[in-house]
Enzyme design. Structure first.
Site, mmCIF file in Angstrom:
data_model
loop_
_atom_site.group_PDB
_atom_site.id
_atom_site.type_symbol
_atom_site.label_atom_id
_atom_site.label_comp_id
_atom_site.label_asym_id
_atom_site.label_seq_id
_atom_site.Cartn_x
_atom_site.Cartn_y
_atom_site.Cartn_z
ATOM 1 N N GLU A 37 8.299 -12.609 5.290
ATOM 2 C CA GLU A 37 9.133 -11.926 4.294
ATOM 3 C C GLU A 37 9.368 -10.658 5.117
ATOM 4 O O GLU A 37 8.459 -10.054 5.511
ATOM 5 C CB GLU A 37 8.055 -11.789 3.204
ATOM 6 C CG GLU A 37 9.066 -11.063 1.886
ATOM 7 C CD GLU A 37 8.189 -10.895 0.625
ATOM 8 O OE1 GLU A 37 6.968 -11.426 0.635
ATOM 9 O OE2 GLU A 37 8.823 -10.161 -0.154
ATOM 10 N N ARG A 262 -6.652 -17.500 7.453
ATOM 11 C CA ARG A 262 -5.850 -16.318 8.040
ATOM 12 C C ARG A 262 -6.798 -15.574 8.947
ATOM 13 O O ARG A 262 -7.927 -15.440 8.779
ATOM 14 C CB ARG A 262 -5.378 -15.414 6.841
ATOM 15 C CG ARG A 262 -6.334 -14.792 5.871
ATOM 16 C CD ARG A 262 -5.686 -14.163 4.577
ATOM 17 N NE ARG A 262 -4.626 -13.135 4.672
ATOM 18 C CZ ARG A 262 -3.443 -13.115 4.650
ATOM 19 N NH1 ARG A 262 -2.922 -14.233 3.986
ATOM 20 N NH2 ARG A 262 -2.591 -12.430 4.985
ATOM 21 N N LYS A 272 0.357 -6.304 5.018
ATOM 22 C CA LYS A 272 1.562 -5.362 5.069
ATOM 23 C C LYS A 272 1.441 -4.376 4.018
ATOM 24 O O LYS A 272 1.889 -3.221 4.373
ATOM 25 C CB LYS A 272 2.886 -6.074 5.002
ATOM 26 C CG LYS A 272 3.175 -6.956 6.043
ATOM 27 C CD LYS A 272 4.446 -7.719 6.092
ATOM 28 C CE LYS A 272 4.279 -9.123 5.309
ATOM 29 N NZ LYS A 272 5.413 -9.807 5.271
#
Ligand code: ATP
Ligand code: MG
Length: 560
Positions: A37, A262, A272
């Site tokens: 994104e 992850r 982020k």
């Protein structure tokens, strides 16, 4: 086949699935994608995903797309799109002609939404988001049907058309999939597909005022691109039934989703949102601050794509959520640097030494090895003269028993030069040591005594008259605690930032060859670590070096 271990051959459970699918003739070839994104810069977690997705495509002769998952108009920017492409390329991967944007599919997604309404598989709900949330039920209890669930097809189509046309304010209606409010999969309890957002999108401008939700956009984008293996992180495991439901109801290409754990690293943050917070609050000097776990930060710090890829290979891919030790990352860089970085001498905190028996005004050039790991790197000449600098902490006036470096009356080796013996200590009025006096033994040129006598330590040094003054930045962990994930929600994680993560040493002295190092080139400062000139601030008049990583402690032990 879903063995969670990684094997020596760099195989993991996802590669095993891909291999088995290809062997069974399920697909003609493998297609993967990396779907960021564009709302921030890439970090090491993304590197893990990039290496996995692009790596699989390379290894199995398929292709990997770069697709921007740009369905949220308010947080996304062109700056991020550019930076992400730069970073993926830098890491060594190429998407060829397969640069895609979820926003390119908005019209197609809308057409499919109409199809779902016509099939009786979607409806417009006019309740507020809070009402919808409160009717969802729990794992133990079923949800409650919306009073709008049985709107007619034509009513739904009319409302959706008017939503798109901009007739309603944000929040007035949403489009929901019509699945099952009692499903054991909470995600299948009539999930949202579209919401109204009167916001300008960085690519589609004001064309749209309804935007698809991640779950509705993602799988359909995969199917459109004929992605065979849609690889994502474990938190999306619960979304998989919905991913499959849309594809089945719309009769699309059968993309399948697979999840892996992850990356979380010790002593840093890997989200982020948090990284953006650091940038916006000024805790760091931008996304590329060398303390950041972002790819641009690591690049500025002196990390190479090879080291990061090696790190990703080493940690492997599993379905177990854990915390990876930062030391693994540092070791990957050390291995890479040890082979490739030339050695130089630099003194961080200079202490002057006057060699009293060395002729005044004389200079000689001594040969120094550039890289003991690489004979092809050759040698260079280093100037030696009567006045030198050594490291302040390489001298102790009153040394404890285990201190073997320079002390009054003691002999040590100056690397590539001579044995010297400390003969005097000069102090200022405040009693601080400002200078040492020493004598050298001309017979030890090159660093060995012809009579075979030994010294217990070897020091680095630079010639005072020839030295270049520089700034050196030393870095430590961004966070004081190993696992930020353990901080309670109600505490501000930023109170755990390490206030000593950056140390600027601004009066360092370098050997003259270090003025000409191009930005980004790695060098080893002997005994001090691997460094690289800072791309933003370094100049030939005043070099600025970032320490990428300290050395392994082999040298440190030998010197004491
Ligand atoms: P963040 O949590 O940092 O905001 P994100 O998941 O929202 O990250 P995206 O831009 O959506 O960021 O991520 C693009 C891809 O990278 C996704 O497939 C995501 O699963 C993967 N990814 C993100 N963070 C990690 C991580 N820490 N480890 C492995 N893969 C990750
Ligand atoms: Mg995301």
């Amino acid at each position: 086949m879903t063995d969670e271990s990684t094997s020596d051959a760099g195989r993991d459970f996802i590669r095993d699935i891909v291999a088995a699918d290809l062997a069974a003739g399920k697909h003609k070839g493998v297609v993967t994608r990396f779907p960021p994104e564009p709302n921030g810069y890439l970090h090491l977690g993304h590197a893990k995903s990039i290496c996995l997705n692009f790596g699989i495509a390379e290894e199995f002769g398929g292709r990997c797309h770069l697709r921007f998952d740009d369905t949220n108009p308010t947080k996304e920017e062109q700056e991020y799109i550019d930076a992400i492409q730069r970073d993926v390329r830098w890491l060594g991967f190429d998407w060829g002609e397969h640069l895609h944007f979820a926003s390119d599919y908005f019209e197609q997604l809308y057409t499919w939404a109409v199809q779902l309404i016509e099939q009786g598989d979607a409806y417009v709900d006019s309740q507020s988001l809070e009402e919808i949330r409160s009717q969802r039920g729990t794992a133990m209890s079923p949800g409650v049907d919306s009073p709008y669930r049985n709107r007619t097809v034509s009513e739904n189509l009319d409302l959706l058309t008017r939503m798109r046309a901009g007739e309603f304010p944000d929040g007035a209606h949403v489009l929901r999939a019509r699945i099952d409010m009692a499903s054991k999969h909470l995600i299948l309890r009539d999930p949202l597909m579209y919401r109204i957002r009167h916001a300008e999108h960085h690519r589609t401008g004001n064309d749209w005022c309804i935007y698809p939700m991640y779950d509705y956009a993602h799988g359909q984008s995969d199917a459109l691109e004929e992605v065979t293996h849609s690889i994502c992180t474990l938190e999306f495991e619960t979304h998989r039934p919905l991913y499959d439901w849309f594809i089945e109801k719309l009769g699309l290409f059968p993309s399948r989703q697979y999840e892996f754990a992850r990356l979380n690293l010790t002593y840093t943050v890997m989200s982020k949102r948090k990284l953006l917070e650091l940038v916006e609050c000024g805790h760091v000097d931008g996304w590329d601050d060398p303390r950041m776990p972002t790819l641009c930060g690591l690049r500025r710090r002196g990390y190479t794509p090879e080291a990061i890829r090696e790190f990703c290979r080493e940690i492997g891919v599993t379905r177990y959520n854990g915390l990876t030790d930062m030391v693994l990352l540092e070791n990957a860089l050390r291995g890479d640097r040890n082979r490739r970085a030339e050695r130089r001498m630099a003194v961080l905190r200079p202490l002057k030494v006057v060699i009293t028996n060395y002729p005044e005004g004389q200079t000689e050039e001594l040969e120094a090895v550039n890289n003991p790991e690489d004979a092809a790197a050759g040698t260079r000449m280093v100037p030696f003269s009567r006045e030198l600098y050594i490291e302040l902490d390489d001298f102790m006036e009153d040394p404890p028993r285990k201190f073997f470096r320079l002390a009054p009356g003691r002999e040590v080796r100056l690397r590539y030069a001579y044995f010297i013996t400390c003969t005097g200590v000069v102090k200022n009025d405040a009693g601080e040591i400002v200078e040492l006096h020493a004598t050298y033994d001309p017979a030890t040129k090159g660093g060995d005594a012809p009579d075979g006598r030994k010294v217990k330590s070897t020091l680095h040094w630079v010639s005072a008259a020839h030295a270049v003054t520089a700034e050196v930045r030393l870095y430590d962990h961004l966070c004081k605690v190993e696992d930020l994930g353990k901080i309670p929600e109600n505490e501000d994680w930023k109170t755990y930032l390490n206030e000593h993560s950056l140390e600027v040493v601004n009066d360092c002295r370098l050997e003259p060859s270090l003025t000409a190092v191009p930005a980004g080139t790695p060098v080893q400062f002997e005994r001090l670590g691997y460094f690289t000139p800072d791309v933003r601030t370094s100049s030939s008049e005043r070099p600025v070096f970032n320490r990428s990583v300290t050395l392994k402690d082999a040298w440190a032990k030998a010197r004491d």
